[in-house]
Scaffold this active site. Structure first.
Site, PDB file in Angstrom:
ATOM      1  N   CYS A  11      29.571  18.648  12.373  1.00 56.91           N
ATOM      2  CA  CYS A  11      28.737  17.632  12.576  1.00 56.91           C
ATOM      3  C   CYS A  11      28.617  16.765  11.172  1.00 56.91           C
ATOM      4  O   CYS A  11      27.600  15.802  10.987  1.00 56.91           O
ATOM      5  CB  CYS A  11      27.578  17.719  13.068  1.00 56.91           C
ATOM      6  SG  CYS A  11      27.704  18.211  14.787  1.00 56.91           S
ATOM      7  N   ASP A  12      29.260  16.979  10.136  1.00 58.92           N
ATOM      8  CA  ASP A  12      29.279  16.417   8.870  1.00 58.92           C
ATOM      9  C   ASP A  12      30.375  15.474   8.805  1.00 58.92           C
ATOM     10  O   ASP A  12      31.590  15.514   9.009  1.00 58.92           O
ATOM     11  CB  ASP A  12      29.287  17.510   7.694  1.00 58.92           C
ATOM     12  CG  ASP A  12      28.859  16.812   6.249  1.00 58.92           C
ATOM     13  OD1 ASP A  12      29.781  15.816   5.916  1.00 58.92           O
ATOM     14  OD2 ASP A  12      28.235  17.423   5.609  1.00 58.92           O
TER      15      ASP A  12
END
Ligand SMILES: *Cc1c(COP(=O)(O)O)cnc(C)c1O
Length: 376
Positions: free
Chosen positions: A324-325
């Site tokens: 999720c980066d």
């Protein structure tokens, strides 16, 4: 991919992304480097891949080890290396770690400034030190910054300080940049190094050793020089700058020792478009920058990627990891061409991934496990 890796994947069917590393390739690399540079001692850069099996094989073959921390030193010792085959090559060390290394028998240390020399002199009396000089890393695909090394003009001062404090001023080191595909890159550094040797000799200090660093390339997409090419260019440069007084030399290959020995098996998690009319598809894998592919930073290292659908038409894709980066994108500026027929769930094989992958993978970002590793 080697037959052994293919057989391993077919029979073991490991779940999740993993690195499979073939020790036979590491053995071949070690032998090739040794043969290409017969008078040069190999200090394997442990950080490239510290798997115990790799270290044990190299120890058995007679390799020495370039370590950057006490745990790496302990790993090399546990693999069977004797302390005289270990160099503490990091120029940035805590004094208590230097002391611990000295206790463990290590007698060879890297420095690049007087403050570091003083630490070594206090807790490792009489040890040999070599001074690292800056190199611009020109031509390297993973160039090193100005973080390590001092200006060549400062090196003699640093080594003289070491001599004054009772250490053995042993030599000079440099690193011409990782994935250095130009064998001539060593020439300039060696010209500078020979100058420092002469200057020190005039002051009565006779340096003995040149540490030629790493930089030997692994084959990704572009062609690379052979070990012979590197050996010949380096030998010529040594003759050019040192004449018939060639010093003792060591190399510290990391990538060139293990890069082509490993392959990562990964899986396509999702294929999508950001708008209906977009030509470029986004392909999300179950491995990304945080799962071990950190060297795709700035798209520096471009891995060969194979799929079971190779051979058909190709289309440009943005390749990204599963976390999720938003930084977890592998190739976007320069999209990667993958088969049009690629589907969610397909296996992809990332080649030449044996170096700087397991060590770079995060512990549990988003809960994902560190990169699994099988050494065969
Ligand atoms: C990382 C490192 C190496 C290995 O470099 P490669 O380009 O992987 O061969 C060698 N020496 C030092 C001091 C290093 O930090």
């Amino acid at each position: 991919m080697t037959d052994r890796i293919r057989d391993f994947l077919r029979t073991r069917r490991p779940d999740g992304p993993c690195l499979v590393l073939d020790l036979d390739v590491v053995r071949d690399n070690y032998i090739a480097l040794n043969r290409a540079m017969p008078d040069t001692r190999v200090f394997y850069a442990v950080k490239a891949n510290p798997a115990p099996e790799v270290l044990a094989l190299l120890a058995e073959l007679g390799s020495a080890f370039d370590c950057a921390s006490v745990p790496e030193i302990v790993m090399a010792l546990e693999a069977g290396a004797t302390p005289d085959r270990i160099s503490f090559g990091n120029t940035i060390k805590k004094e208590r770690d230097v002391a611990r290394a000295f206790e463990l028998g290590v007698r060879l240390f890297a420095v690049d400034c007087e403050a570091e020399v003083e630490k070594v002199a206090r807790v490792a009396p009489g040890a040999r030190v070599f001074c690292r000089i800056l190199s611009d890393g020109a031509g390297a695909e993973w160039p090193l910054s100005r973080k390590f090394g001092c200006a060549p003009e400062m090196a003699s001062q640093v080594l003289e300080h070491a001599h004054r404090l009772g250490l053995a001023a042993h030599g000079i080191s440099f690193h011409v940049g990782s994935q250095q595909r130009d064998p001539e890159a060593w020439d300039r550094a060696l010209a500078t190094t020979a100058g420092i040797f002469r200057e020190m000799a005039e002051r009565g200090i006779h340096l003995k050793m040149v540490n030629l660093g790493g930089g030997f390339a692994a084959k990704y997409l572009k062609d690379i020089p052979t070990a012979q090419d590197y050996g010949q260019a380096i030998f010529n440069a040594l003759c050019r700058h040192f004449g018939n007084r060639i010093p003792e030399t060591i190399i510290e290959p990391g990538r060139g020792m293990v890069g082509n020995a490993g392959m990562i098996k990964a899986e396509v998690v999702l294929i999508s478009r950001k708008a209906a009319e977009d030509e470029v598809r986004w392909v999300y894998l179950d491995i990304g920058k945080f799962g071990g592919l950190a060297e795709t930073m700035e798209e520096a290292i471009r891995y060969p990627i194979r799929t079971e659908r190779d051979g058909g038409a190709l289309a440009p894709c943005v390749l990204a990891g599963p976390t999720c980066d938003s930084a977890d994108v592998l190739y976007e500026k320069d999209p990667y061409f993958l088969p049009v027929s690629l589907e969610i769930g397909d296996e992809v094989l990332i080649e030449a991934a044996g170096a700087y992958t397991t060590t770079y993978s995060s512990v549990a970002f988003n809960g994902f496990s560190p990169l699994a590793s099988y050494v065969i």
